[in-house]
Design an enzyme around this catalytic site. Structure first.
Site, PDB file in Angstrom:
ATOM      1  N   ASN A  68       6.866  10.536   1.932  1.00  0.00           N
ATOM      2  CA  ASN A  68       5.988   9.900   2.836  1.00  0.00           C
ATOM      3  C   ASN A  68       6.514   9.996   4.671  1.00  0.00           C
ATOM      4  O   ASN A  68       7.602  10.640   4.534  1.00  0.00           O
ATOM      5  CB  ASN A  68       5.996   8.246   2.458  1.00  0.00           C
ATOM      6  CG  ASN A  68       7.147   7.417   2.358  1.00  0.00           C
ATOM      7  OD1 ASN A  68       8.090   8.017   3.180  1.00  0.00           O
ATOM      8  ND2 ASN A  68       7.416   6.587   1.529  1.00  0.00           N
ATOM      9  N   GLU A  71      10.272   8.612   4.538  1.00  0.00           N
ATOM     10  CA  GLU A  71      11.289   9.757   3.887  1.00  0.00           C
ATOM     11  C   GLU A  71      11.400  10.901   4.966  1.00  0.00           C
ATOM     12  O   GLU A  71      12.627  11.464   5.061  1.00  0.00           O
ATOM     13  CB  GLU A  71      10.966   9.914   2.530  1.00  0.00           C
ATOM     14  CG  GLU A  71      10.824   8.688   1.723  1.00  0.00           C
ATOM     15  CD  GLU A  71       9.823   8.828   0.523  1.00  0.00           C
ATOM     16  OE1 GLU A  71      10.063   7.966  -0.380  1.00  0.00           O
ATOM     17  OE2 GLU A  71       9.156   9.790   0.442  1.00  0.00           O
ATOM     18  N   ASP A 131       1.936   7.645  -5.219  1.00  0.00           N
ATOM     19  CA  ASP A 131       1.991   8.652  -6.715  1.00  0.00           C
ATOM     20  C   ASP A 131       0.716   8.903  -6.886  1.00  0.00           C
ATOM     21  O   ASP A 131       0.432   9.875  -7.470  1.00  0.00           O
ATOM     22  CB  ASP A 131       2.485   7.472  -7.776  1.00  0.00           C
ATOM     23  CG  ASP A 131       3.900   7.456  -7.726  1.00  0.00           C
ATOM     24  OD1 ASP A 131       4.625   7.887  -7.080  1.00  0.00           O
ATOM     25  OD2 ASP A 131       4.546   6.019  -8.194  1.00  0.00           O
TER      26      ASP A 131
END
Length: 169
Positions: A68, A71, A131
């Site tokens: 994301n 990150e 996810d």
């Protein structure tokens, strides 16, 4: 690993010594069999705890990285999605950056860069959206879809996920 078309690993499996040894062995076996490995970093907090350099070393050789924005910023040191893709694209064959309400973008080793927007939806809960994105993207990827269609499938799943409470629509 022997009959898999793709190995998908969560970043969480790299943060403790025991699981890390197992997933690194899985990655090694996948590489020997020419099976691509996809990694979702999963937690910028854990990456900070173990260190960016260590996380990159542990995941080196993975074909696909699905971070994301937070990150990607941590792993690349870059502030913009374009900078993040460029930097991480030097380390992984395909980097797919999840941008939440802004959609997603990706870069390939050939420097092909694609970005798609997300539809406007009423956000109820973002739990599980990343996810759901990864599941949609990777399903399309395994079917041989174009990168644009893969991003669209990921964004579609993620957009649906945020319209409901909980991690499972």
């Amino acid at each position: 690993v022997e009959s898999a078309d793709l190995v998908v690993l969560s970043g969480y499996s790299f943060f403790a010594r025991g699981p890390r040894a197992v997933v690194r062995e899985i990655m090694k076996k996948a590489r020997l069999r020419k099976i691509p490995v996809a990694i979702d970093p999963a937690s910028s907090g854990f990456i900070q705890d173990v260190g960016v350099e260590k996380f990159i070393e542990w995941t080196k050789g993975a074909a696909i990285l699905l971070p994301n924005r937070q990150e990607a910023e941590l792993l690349s040191g870059e502030k913009t999605p374009a900078g993040q893709l460029a930097k991480l694209g030097e380390l992984y064959d395909l980097v797919v950056l999840k941008l939440g309400a802004e959609g997603a973008c990706a870069i390939t080793k050939e420097a092909k860069n694609i970005r798609i927007a997300a539809p406007k939806v009423a956000v109820v809960d973002s739990t599980g959206a990343g996810d759901a994105f990864a599941a949609g993207f990777l399903r399309a990827y395994l079917s041989g879809a174009s990168l644009e269609k893969c991003l669209g499938a990921g964004v579609g799943n993620g957009s649906l996920a945020v319209t409901q409470i909980g991690a499972q629509p």
